[in-house]
Design a protein around this motif. Structure first.
Motif, PDB file in Angstrom:
ATOM      1  N   ARG A  78       0.827  -1.207   0.000  1.00 41.22           N
ATOM      2  CA  ARG A  78       0.000   0.000   0.000  1.00 41.22           C
ATOM      3  C   ARG A  78       0.863   1.259   0.000  1.00 41.22           C
ATOM      4  NH1 ARG A  78      -2.576  -2.237   4.390  1.00 41.22           N
ATOM      5  NH2 ARG A  78      -2.392  -0.286   5.570  1.00 41.22           N
ATOM      6  N   GLN A  79       1.963   1.226   0.724  1.00 39.09           N
ATOM      7  CA  GLN A  79       2.873   2.367   0.748  1.00 39.09           C
ATOM      8  C   GLN A  79       3.487   2.586  -0.638  1.00 39.09           C
ATOM      9  OE1 GLN A  79       3.176   4.542   2.978  1.00 39.09           O
ATOM     10  NE2 GLN A  79       4.994   5.697   2.320  1.00 39.09           N
ATOM     11  N   HIS A  80       3.808   1.490  -1.317  1.00 30.77           N
ATOM     12  CA  HIS A  80       4.380   1.578  -2.666  1.00 30.77           C
ATOM     13  C   HIS A  80       3.417   2.260  -3.634  1.00 30.77           C
ATOM     14  CE1 HIS A  80       6.245   0.629  -6.452  1.00 30.77           C
ATOM     15  NE2 HIS A  80       5.316  -0.270  -6.768  1.00 30.77           N
ATOM     16  N   ILE A  81       2.154   1.856  -3.611  1.00 32.20           N
ATOM     17  CA  ILE A  81       1.216   2.473  -4.566  1.00 32.20           C
ATOM     18  C   ILE A  81       0.883   3.908  -4.155  1.00 32.20           C
ATOM     19  CG2 ILE A  81       0.265   0.269  -5.343  1.00 32.20           C
ATOM     20  CD1 ILE A  81      -2.179   0.769  -3.624  1.00 32.20           C
ATOM     21  N   LYS A  82       0.935   4.192  -2.868  1.00 30.60           N
ATOM     22  CA  LYS A  82       0.687   5.570  -2.421  1.00 30.60           C
ATOM     23  C   LYS A  82       1.772   6.509  -2.942  1.00 30.60           C
ATOM     24  CE  LYS A  82      -0.345   8.312   1.712  1.00 30.60           C
ATOM     25  NZ  LYS A  82      -0.529   8.276   3.190  1.00 30.60           N
ATOM     26  N   LEU A  83       3.018   6.061  -2.883  1.00 28.56           N
ATOM     27  CA  LEU A  83       4.119   6.873  -3.384  1.00 28.56           C
ATOM     28  C   LEU A  83       4.150   6.917  -4.911  1.00 28.56           C
ATOM     29  CD1 LEU A  83       6.959   5.707  -0.944  1.00 28.56           C
ATOM     30  CD2 LEU A  83       5.702   7.873  -0.891  1.00 28.56           C
ATOM     31  N   SER A  84       3.696   5.844  -5.550  1.00 25.95           N
ATOM     32  CA  SER A  84       3.764   5.742  -7.011  1.00 25.95           C
ATOM     33  C   SER A  84       2.679   6.549  -7.711  1.00 25.95           C
ATOM     34  CB  SER A  84       3.657   4.278  -7.438  1.00 25.95           C
ATOM     35  OG  SER A  84       4.729   3.521  -6.939  1.00 25.95           O
ATOM     36  N   TYR A  85       1.544   6.716  -7.050  1.00 21.68           N
ATOM     37  CA  TYR A  85       0.399   7.372  -7.695  1.00 21.68           C
ATOM     38  C   TYR A  85      -0.119   8.494  -6.796  1.00 21.68           C
ATOM     39  CZ  TYR A  85       0.987   3.060 -10.220  1.00 21.68           C
ATOM     40  OH  TYR A  85       1.541   2.025 -10.928  1.00 21.68           O
ATOM     41  N   PRO A  86       0.627   9.598  -6.717  1.00 15.76           N
ATOM     42  CA  PRO A  86       0.283  10.663  -5.768  1.00 15.76           C
ATOM     43  C   PRO A  86      -1.049  11.347  -6.048  1.00 15.76           C
ATOM     44  CG  PRO A  86       2.082  11.334  -7.234  1.00 15.76           C
ATOM     45  CD  PRO A  86       1.888   9.870  -7.431  1.00 15.76           C
ATOM     46  N   LEU A  87      -1.386  11.564  -7.335  1.00 19.18           N
ATOM     47  CA  LEU A  87      -2.641  12.248  -7.641  1.00 19.18           C
ATOM     48  C   LEU A  87      -3.845  11.393  -7.228  1.00 19.18           C
ATOM     49  CD1 LEU A  87      -2.024  13.957 -11.115  1.00 19.18           C
ATOM     50  CD2 LEU A  87      -2.277  15.047  -8.878  1.00 19.18           C
ATOM     51  N   VAL A  88      -3.760  10.101  -7.471  1.00 12.87           N
ATOM     52  CA  VAL A  88      -4.836   9.197  -7.053  1.00 12.87           C
ATOM     53  C   VAL A  88      -5.104   9.363  -5.565  1.00 12.87           C
ATOM     54  CG1 VAL A  88      -5.446   6.768  -6.687  1.00 12.87           C
ATOM     55  CG2 VAL A  88      -4.485   7.492  -8.876  1.00 12.87           C
ATOM     56  N   HIS A  89      -4.037   9.415  -4.791  1.00 12.42           N
ATOM     57  CA  HIS A  89      -4.187   9.459  -3.339  1.00 12.42           C
ATOM     58  C   HIS A  89      -4.468  10.859  -2.808  1.00 12.42           C
ATOM     59  CE1 HIS A  89      -2.401   5.487  -3.944  1.00 12.42           C
ATOM     60  NE2 HIS A  89      -2.968   5.175  -2.790  1.00 12.42           N
ATOM     61  N   GLU A 166      -2.265   3.286 -12.942  1.00  7.74           N
ATOM     62  CA  GLU A 166      -1.541   4.063 -13.956  1.00  7.74           C
ATOM     63  C   GLU A 166      -2.515   4.871 -14.810  1.00  7.74           C
ATOM     64  OE1 GLU A 166       1.643   4.560 -14.553  1.00  7.74           O
ATOM     65  OE2 GLU A 166       2.592   3.041 -13.285  1.00  7.74           O
ATOM     66  N   SER A 167      -3.601   4.228 -15.225  1.00 13.21           N
ATOM     67  CA  SER A 167      -4.593   4.882 -16.078  1.00 13.21           C
ATOM     68  C   SER A 167      -5.250   6.056 -15.369  1.00 13.21           C
ATOM     69  CB  SER A 167      -5.669   3.875 -16.499  1.00 13.21           C
ATOM     70  OG  SER A 167      -5.090   2.760 -17.123  1.00 13.21           O
ATOM     71  N   MET A 168      -5.616   5.830 -14.116  1.00 14.53           N
ATOM     72  CA  MET A 168      -6.269   6.899 -13.358  1.00 14.53           C
ATOM     73  C   MET A 168      -5.310   8.058 -13.104  1.00 14.53           C
ATOM     74  SD  MET A 168      -8.995   8.118 -12.086  1.00 14.53           S
ATOM     75  CE  MET A 168     -10.212   6.805 -11.875  1.00 14.53           C
ATOM     76  N   ARG A 475      -3.529   1.056 -21.690  1.00 16.85           N
ATOM     77  CA  ARG A 475      -4.253   1.740 -22.773  1.00 16.85           C
ATOM     78  C   ARG A 475      -5.750   1.443 -22.694  1.00 16.85           C
ATOM     79  NH1 ARG A 475       0.292  -0.829 -26.038  1.00 16.85           N
ATOM     80  NH2 ARG A 475       1.940   0.769 -26.033  1.00 16.85           N
ATOM     81  N   PHE A 476      -6.070   0.178 -22.458  1.00 17.93           N
ATOM     82  CA  PHE A 476      -7.480  -0.228 -22.386  1.00 17.93           C
ATOM     83  C   PHE A 476      -8.192   0.467 -21.235  1.00 17.93           C
ATOM     84  CE2 PHE A 476     -10.488  -3.163 -20.262  1.00 17.93           C
ATOM     85  CZ  PHE A 476     -11.474  -3.218 -21.230  1.00 17.93           C
TER      86      PHE A 476
END
Length: 495
Positions: A78-89, A166-168, A475-476
């Motif tokens: 969860r920490q990894h995706i939080k740092l990887s996708y800042p706008l989402v979070h 990634e898409s979001m 892409r999809f």
């Protein structure tokens, strides 16, 4: 006699003509006609691949034994995706369920539009230690080599989690408002039933009165070489999934020493009951096979069209052929699998109680109760007690003319219009089964390509995913999210 033979020959010729004409005229090409598009996303592909590869390294394993659960990899993930996708979070409204399952909500401006839910799961199945030396790369290495990403979860199902994130993230970078609200849900225990993740999320959403325009979860894929005679790849989109029930059969007896056995021990009575159940197979139903075939029939060889166009006459023949293969049999009937048995604790002790478990995967049209009654009738022995545990009824069948299905179909075909799209029945289970009360339009599809060889890697050895498959998944989902949310992007952002 000659006249009778002549009439019989004439009838055979007429019947053959009817069968042949129907095989050429019954089916129509129903594939959505779209132009293949180039999806040129403003994506740093190397960085995206590295984020995904690192996500494979977290051993987010679901064990059947809850005592073996290790929370730390889930916390680190969860920490990894939080740092990887800042706008989402930063932008999403977020909630956590069962300590690790995640729900993100991106509100829409048009409250008249029902939101959509897209799902994946973070957990993976364990790797059997006895098979470790058969892996070409360590199962949690996340190695990227020769255009392939290696490791447990690359297919099932971290590919969906990361492709959605990634898409979001890309969509949010455009800073455009969403007309339709979007939910993303990522369970942490799908591989052990989803009771602490998906179940809790679904209960919360139901309490909030949420109703979805559509739900999209894992389940189907783009298959190659799976449908006999179909040369083109076929994207199978699940419109329903089987239910399941475990029935425990129990026989009690006096027990005692094996030197003075009765004519039938408790284990013998139980064994006879199991055989009776296995001999009482459920009636095949070709509804879903026909639904799938109808979508691709005009691309099938004449031999396949001949039988499927004339089920009014040939259904028993087709059914008999299909039940001979475990994979095709599972798609047309409720299945019976005796999986566990127990007798006494010692070879010279008569069992005072013998028990067995039979697992049933329930075809839509059957139910937990109808399966139980079927088994009671088949055994027809009052000495055998029958109880059920761990069960869920099969899902409803979602329509193929809905906004959600058409959107999925459109964006599969726009990525590659050589790919045919067909509805089908998911014979396994997904977290989406818990959302039945939240939408009538629940679909199961993940943007990966599978052939007979790669299918064996599900829960198996050498799970891997081509880099290009992962980029296509991004892409999809980007195209799906963009159109679902009603976001208008600049020309250079979506090709």
């Amino acid at each position: 006699m000659k006249k009778l033979f002549g009439m019989l020959l004439l009838l055979i010729i007429i019947l053959a003509a009817i069968l042949g004409i129907r095989s050429e005229t019954v089916f129509k090409d129903t594939q959505l006609q779209v132009q293949q598009l180039e999806h040129n996303l403003p994506l740093d592909t190397d960085a995206a691949i590295n984020r995904f590869a690192k996500g494979i390294q977290f051993q987010t394993i679901s064990h059947d034994d809850p005592e073996k659960f290790n929370a730390q990899p889930f916390i680190d993930f969860r920490q990894h995706i939080k740092l990887s996708y800042p706008l989402v979070h930063q932008i999403a409204q977020q909630k956590t369920f069962g300590e690790h399952s995640l729900l993100y909500y991106f509100p829409g401006t048009d409250k008249s539009l029902k939101p959509a839910l897209l799902m994946g799961h973070m957990d993976v199945v364990p790797v059997d230690e006895a098979t470790l030396d058969k892996w070409q790369q360590p199962p949690f290495s996340g190695v990227v080599e020769n255009g392939t990403i290696w490791g447990r979860g690359t297919i099932d199902d971290k590919v969906t989690v990361f492709a959605l994130l990634e898409s979001m993230e890309l969509l949010l970078q455009q800073n455009k408002p969403f007309k339709r609200g979007i939910y993303l849900a990522f369970g942490h225990d799908e591989e052990t039933g989803g009771t602490r993740g998906a179940v809790k999320i679904a209960e919360y959403l139901q309490q909030q009165g949420v109703e979805f325009e559509f739900v999209l979860d894992e389940g189907g894929a783009i298959t190659e070489g799976i449908m006999p005679g179909i040369e083109q790849p076929v994207a199978l989109v699940g419109v329903a999934e089987k239910g399941f029930v475990n029935l425990r059969l129990t026989v009690n007896s006096a027990g005692g020493h094996s030197s003075q056995p009765p004519e039938h021990t408790a284990l013998g009575i139980l064994s006879d009951a199991i055989v009776k159940v296995e001999n009482a197979q459920f009636t095949p139903d070709l509804t879903f096979s026909k639904m799938t075939f109808d979508a691709v029939a005009t691309y099938a060889p004449l031999s396949s069209r001949l039988s499927m166009a004339n089920l009014w006459l040939l259904e028993p023949v087709v059914s008999n052929v299909m039940v001979k293969s475990p994979s095709s049999a599972a798609s047309i009937r409720t299945t019976i699998a005796a999986t566990m048995a127990k007798g006494s604790s010692k070879s010279n002790i008569l069992p005072s109680q013998a028990s067995a478990v039979i697992n049933f995967r329930i075809l839509p049209g059957d139910s937990i109760e109808s399966v139980k009654q079927h088994v009671i009738s088949a055994i027809d022995d009052e000495r055998v007690m029958i109880s059920d545990f761990m069960s869920i009824n099969p899902s409803e069948v979602s329509p193929t003319d809905s906004f959600g299905f058409k959107l999925i179909e459109k964006h599969i075909r726009q990525l590659d219009n050589d790919v045919l799209v067909a509805p089908y029945l998911v014979i396994g289970g997904t977290d989406s089964r818990y959302y039945t009360g939240l939408s009538k339009n629940i679909y199961r599809f993940m943007m990966v390509r599978l052939n007979p060889e790669s299918l064996t890697r599900f829960h198996g050895i050498n799970e891997q995913l081509p880099v290009e498959d992962y980029l296509n998944a991004i892409r999809f989902f980007h195209a799906m999210l963009q159109e679902t949310a009603g976001v208008e992007l600049s020309e250079n952002s979506n090709g």
